[in-house]
Design a protein around this motif. Structure first.
Motif, PDB file in Angstrom:
ATOM      1  N   ALA A 157      27.664  10.775  -1.069  1.00  0.00           N
ATOM      2  CA  ALA A 157      27.842  11.333   0.280  1.00  0.00           C
ATOM      3  C   ALA A 157      28.390  10.303   1.258  1.00  0.00           C
ATOM      4  CB  ALA A 157      26.509  11.876   0.791  1.00  0.00           C
ATOM      5  N   ASP A 158      27.909   9.036   1.148  1.00  0.00           N
ATOM      6  CA  ASP A 158      28.303   8.007   2.123  1.00  0.00           C
ATOM      7  C   ASP A 158      28.066   6.635   1.490  1.00  0.00           C
ATOM      8  OD1 ASP A 158      28.627   6.224   4.189  1.00  0.00           O
ATOM      9  OD2 ASP A 158      27.389   7.323   5.620  1.00  0.00           O
ATOM     10  N   PRO A 159      29.084   6.022   0.895  1.00  0.00           N
ATOM     11  CA  PRO A 159      28.896   4.741   0.198  1.00  0.00           C
ATOM     12  C   PRO A 159      28.311   3.635   1.075  1.00  0.00           C
ATOM     13  CG  PRO A 159      31.003   5.721  -0.365  1.00  0.00           C
ATOM     14  CD  PRO A 159      30.432   6.554   0.738  1.00  0.00           C
ATOM     15  N   GLU A 160      28.714   3.559   2.327  1.00  0.00           N
ATOM     16  CA  GLU A 160      28.202   2.509   3.211  1.00  0.00           C
ATOM     17  C   GLU A 160      26.713   2.689   3.473  1.00  0.00           C
ATOM     18  OE1 GLU A 160      27.795  -0.826   5.296  1.00  0.00           O
ATOM     19  OE2 GLU A 160      29.528  -0.223   4.100  1.00  0.00           O
ATOM     20  N   HIS A 161      26.293   3.919   3.705  1.00  0.00           N
ATOM     21  CA  HIS A 161      24.872   4.195   3.915  1.00  0.00           C
ATOM     22  C   HIS A 161      24.074   3.841   2.666  1.00  0.00           C
ATOM     23  CE1 HIS A 161      21.226   5.895   5.391  1.00  0.00           C
ATOM     24  NE2 HIS A 161      21.248   6.958   4.592  1.00  0.00           N
ATOM     25  N   ALA A 162      24.633   4.111   1.494  1.00  0.00           N
ATOM     26  CA  ALA A 162      23.955   3.781   0.236  1.00  0.00           C
ATOM     27  C   ALA A 162      23.779   2.280   0.078  1.00  0.00           C
ATOM     28  CB  ALA A 162      24.742   4.354  -0.937  1.00  0.00           C
ATOM     29  N   ARG A 163      24.807   1.492   0.491  1.00  0.00           N
ATOM     30  CA  ARG A 163      24.684   0.033   0.376  1.00  0.00           C
ATOM     31  C   ARG A 163      23.576  -0.501   1.278  1.00  0.00           C
ATOM     32  NH1 ARG A 163      30.346   0.291  -0.297  1.00  0.00           N
ATOM     33  NH2 ARG A 163      30.696   0.167   1.965  1.00  0.00           N
ATOM     34  N   ARG A 164      23.489   0.053   2.490  1.00  0.00           N
ATOM     35  CA  ARG A 164      22.421  -0.386   3.410  1.00  0.00           C
ATOM     36  C   ARG A 164      21.046  -0.021   2.854  1.00  0.00           C
ATOM     37  NH1 ARG A 164      26.027   1.757   7.286  1.00  0.00           N
ATOM     38  NH2 ARG A 164      24.683   3.602   7.529  1.00  0.00           N
ATOM     39  N   ALA A 165      20.916   1.188   2.292  1.00  0.00           N
ATOM     40  CA  ALA A 165      19.633   1.621   1.707  1.00  0.00           C
ATOM     41  C   ALA A 165      19.264   0.749   0.522  1.00  0.00           C
ATOM     42  CB  ALA A 165      19.729   3.084   1.295  1.00  0.00           C
ATOM     43  N   GLY A 166      20.245   0.341  -0.274  1.00  0.00           N
ATOM     44  CA  GLY A 166      19.976  -0.499  -1.442  1.00  0.00           C
ATOM     45  C   GLY A 166      19.473  -1.867  -1.064  1.00  0.00           C
ATOM     46  N   ARG A 167      19.990  -2.417   0.049  1.00  0.00           N
ATOM     47  CA  ARG A 167      19.547  -3.744   0.476  1.00  0.00           C
ATOM     48  C   ARG A 167      18.110  -3.744   0.998  1.00  0.00           C
ATOM     49  NH1 ARG A 167      24.939  -4.037   2.541  1.00  0.00           N
ATOM     50  NH2 ARG A 167      24.201  -3.421   4.625  1.00  0.00           N
ATOM     51  N   ARG A 168      17.673  -2.599   1.493  1.00  0.00           N
ATOM     52  CA  ARG A 168      16.319  -2.544   2.078  1.00  0.00           C
ATOM     53  C   ARG A 168      15.215  -2.586   1.011  1.00  0.00           C
ATOM     54  NH1 ARG A 168      18.783   1.132   5.779  1.00  0.00           N
ATOM     55  NH2 ARG A 168      18.062   2.930   4.570  1.00  0.00           N
ATOM     56  N   GLY A 169      15.554  -2.347  -0.222  1.00  0.00           N
ATOM     57  CA  GLY A 169      14.550  -2.402  -1.275  1.00  0.00           C
ATOM     58  C   GLY A 169      13.758  -1.118  -1.373  1.00  0.00           C
ATOM     59  N   HIS A 170      12.739  -1.151  -2.221  1.00  0.00           N
ATOM     60  CA  HIS A 170      11.970   0.064  -2.485  1.00  0.00           C
ATOM     61  C   HIS A 170      10.485  -0.269  -2.453  1.00  0.00           C
ATOM     62  CE1 HIS A 170      10.663   3.802  -4.348  1.00  0.00           C
ATOM     63  NE2 HIS A 170      11.871   4.274  -4.159  1.00  0.00           N
ATOM     64  N   ALA A 171       9.809   0.208  -1.413  1.00  0.00           N
ATOM     65  CA  ALA A 171       8.403  -0.156  -1.201  1.00  0.00           C
ATOM     66  C   ALA A 171       7.503   0.348  -2.312  1.00  0.00           C
ATOM     67  CB  ALA A 171       7.930   0.385   0.148  1.00  0.00           C
ATOM     68  N   GLU A 172       7.800   1.540  -2.854  1.00  0.00           N
ATOM     69  CA  GLU A 172       6.951   2.082  -3.916  1.00  0.00           C
ATOM     70  C   GLU A 172       6.923   1.154  -5.127  1.00  0.00           C
ATOM     71  OE1 GLU A 172       9.116   3.908  -2.289  1.00  0.00           O
ATOM     72  OE2 GLU A 172       8.099   5.705  -1.523  1.00  0.00           O
ATOM     73  N   GLN A 173       8.099   0.696  -5.556  1.00  0.00           N
ATOM     74  CA  GLN A 173       8.154  -0.189  -6.713  1.00  0.00           C
ATOM     75  C   GLN A 173       7.436  -1.505  -6.451  1.00  0.00           C
ATOM     76  OE1 GLN A 173      12.628   0.821  -7.080  1.00  0.00           O
ATOM     77  NE2 GLN A 173      12.115  -0.234  -8.981  1.00  0.00           N
ATOM     78  N   THR A 174       7.608  -2.050  -5.261  1.00  0.00           N
ATOM     79  CA  THR A 174       6.942  -3.313  -4.917  1.00  0.00           C
ATOM     80  C   THR A 174       5.421  -3.165  -5.005  1.00  0.00           C
ATOM     81  OG1 THR A 174       8.750  -3.914  -3.436  1.00  0.00           O
ATOM     82  CG2 THR A 174       6.646  -5.054  -3.120  1.00  0.00           C
ATOM     83  N   GLY A 175       4.913  -2.069  -4.450  1.00  0.00           N
ATOM     84  CA  GLY A 175       3.472  -1.846  -4.494  1.00  0.00           C
ATOM     85  C   GLY A 175       2.966  -1.596  -5.892  1.00  0.00           C
ATOM     86  N   LYS A 180       0.812  -1.215   0.000  1.00  0.00           N
ATOM     87  CA  LYS A 180       0.000   0.000   0.000  1.00  0.00           C
ATOM     88  C   LYS A 180       0.846   1.267   0.000  1.00  0.00           C
ATOM     89  CE  LYS A 180      -4.192  -1.977   1.997  1.00  0.00           C
ATOM     90  NZ  LYS A 180      -5.121  -2.016   3.150  1.00  0.00           N
ATOM     91  N   VAL A 181       2.131   1.140   0.302  1.00  0.00           N
ATOM     92  CA  VAL A 181       3.029   2.296   0.164  1.00  0.00           C
ATOM     93  C   VAL A 181       3.045   2.750  -1.298  1.00  0.00           C
ATOM     94  CG1 VAL A 181       5.421   3.084   0.373  1.00  0.00           C
ATOM     95  CG2 VAL A 181       4.435   1.595   2.134  1.00  0.00           C
ATOM     96  N   GLY A 182       3.115   1.793  -2.219  1.00  0.00           N
ATOM     97  CA  GLY A 182       3.079   2.110  -3.645  1.00  0.00           C
ATOM     98  C   GLY A 182       1.743   2.694  -4.068  1.00  0.00           C
ATOM     99  N   LEU A 183       0.658   2.176  -3.468  1.00  0.00           N
ATOM    100  CA  LEU A 183      -0.667   2.714  -3.766  1.00  0.00           C
ATOM    101  C   LEU A 183      -0.758   4.178  -3.359  1.00  0.00           C
ATOM    102  CD1 LEU A 183      -3.689   2.367  -4.527  1.00  0.00           C
ATOM    103  CD2 LEU A 183      -4.074   1.624  -2.171  1.00  0.00           C
ATOM    104  N   ARG A 184      -0.312   4.479  -2.155  1.00  0.00           N
ATOM    105  CA  ARG A 184      -0.365   5.866  -1.689  1.00  0.00           C
ATOM    106  C   ARG A 184       0.514   6.767  -2.554  1.00  0.00           C
ATOM    107  NH1 ARG A 184      -0.428   3.100   3.327  1.00  0.00           N
ATOM    108  NH2 ARG A 184       1.828   3.329   3.568  1.00  0.00           N
ATOM    109  N   TRP A 185       1.656   6.265  -2.956  1.00  0.00           N
ATOM    110  CA  TRP A 185       2.574   7.022  -3.813  1.00  0.00           C
ATOM    111  C   TRP A 185       1.882   7.381  -5.133  1.00  0.00           C
ATOM    112  CZ3 TRP A 185       5.126   6.439  -8.536  1.00  0.00           C
ATOM    113  CH2 TRP A 185       6.295   7.161  -8.712  1.00  0.00           C
ATOM    114  N   MET A 186       1.179   6.409  -5.700  1.00  0.00           N
ATOM    115  CA  MET A 186       0.486   6.624  -6.967  1.00  0.00           C
ATOM    116  C   MET A 186      -0.699   7.568  -6.806  1.00  0.00           C
ATOM    117  SD  MET A 186       0.740   5.743 -10.145  1.00  0.00           S
ATOM    118  CE  MET A 186      -0.262   5.948 -11.626  1.00  0.00           C
TER     119      MET A 186
END
Length: 319
Positions: A257-275, A104-110
């Motif tokens: 800005a911070d490569p390590e932070h970017a790697r962690r964010a990438g692993r978490r996925g993207h709720a909008e796309q999933t929805g 529903k995160v993707g639904l709200r985004w749309m």
């Protein structure tokens, strides 16, 4: 109204009914500024659609030039964006119960983007149409009061036009071979609408016309739902691509800005796309069901009985 129309010539009757439609558009236009009137835009669109369809059918008998008809066409097009956004929002909300909390995160985004589209479209409508239609409506009414040239009896012309429209509808429905024939279904919907608008003035006085109009309305609604579903799928596909671009842009900014932070964010996925992808899947299933309904009621061996319900009342127009 139809009894008096059938007693007139084609030019007189066409002008009289078009004046009636202009008055309906006038009434709806005055209601557009009322935010509580949720039906004003729909009523205005219907009046303009009917006017354009009637004018297209009877243009040989009406004293209206092409520039005036183009003005009416351009005005009608200004209302499309708002209607499309609203229909897409309704379609998404109807699917909400089939989504998980994460999807529903993707639904709200749309829905947020569609809400913005609708607000912009309504702002354009409230700025443009009340400032444009009154003058156009007056011009139409003025031209329609002109004396029209001698023309055949309206009953004869109405019969010929309706019979031709029914033949076109038959051809368009026959051209639908499967669910992927999107353009064929779109053209069949337009043909059903044209025949319906030609018959509507006679629905209360010519036997069988009321039932024919009801059947045409049901067909138009069924094909319209398929069309709206295709529009929604296209919107969702574009939104999914947009969400992916935004995600990559966001990850790139984080990486810089911070490569390590970017790697962690990438692993978490993207709720909008999933929805959004879940919504695409749901619309695919929904479209299968909608087409199956159309096929079972109007195509193949069901086509001939359906057309028979149109032919009998059309023939009575010439009586």
């Amino acid at each position: 109204m139809s009894e008096s129309l059938l007693a007139l010539s084609a030019g007189q009757a066409a002008a009289q009914y078009l004046r009636h439609l202009c008055k309906q558009a006038d009434a709806a236009c005055t209601r557009l500024a009322d935010p509580a009137d949720t039906e004003a835009l729909h009523d205005f669109r219907v009046a303009i659609r009917r006017s354009r369809s009637w004018l297209s059918a009877y243009h040989l008998y009406l004293p209206l030039d092409k520039p005036l008809r183009r003005r009416l066409r351009d005005l009608a097009r200004r209302t499309n964006a708002a209607r499309d956004a609203e229909v897409s929002m309704d379609g998404l909300q109807a699917l909400a119960g089939k989504l998980s909390a994460a999807q529903k995160v993707g639904l709200r985004w749309m829905l947020e983007r569609l809400t913005q589209d609708r607000q912009q479209a309504y702002a354009d409508i409230l700025q443009h149409i009340p400032a444009t239609w009154p003058a156009l409506g007056r011009d139409l009414q003025h031209r329609l009061r002109r004396k029209v040239a001698a023309s055949p009896a309206f009953s004869h012309v109405a019969f010929e036009l309706a019979a031709a429209a029914e033949a076109e509808l038959a051809q368009r429905l026959t051209a639908i071979g499967g669910e992927q024939d999107i353009e064929a279904m779109h053209q069949a919907r337009i043909a059903a609408k044209r025949l319906r608008y030609l018959l509507e003035p006679f629905r209360n006085d010519v036997p069988g016309v009321k039932e024919a109009v009801q059947r045409l309305t049901a067909l138009q609604d069924a094909l319209g739902a398929l069309h709206d579903g295709h529009v929604l799928q296209h919107r969702l596909a574009e939104a999914t691509e947009e969400a992916a671009r935004l995600r990559i842009r966001h990850l790139l900014k984080l990486t810089l800005a911070d490569p390590e932070h970017a790697r962690r964010a990438g692993r978490r996925g993207h709720a909008e796309q999933t929805g959004l992808l879940a919504l695409v899947g749901l619309t695919v299933v929904q479209q299968h069901q909608r087409f199956a309904e159309v096929r079972s009621q109007y195509l193949g061996r069901r086509l001939r009985p359906f057309l028979g319900e149109m032919e009998r009342p059309i023939a009575r127009l010439a009586d």
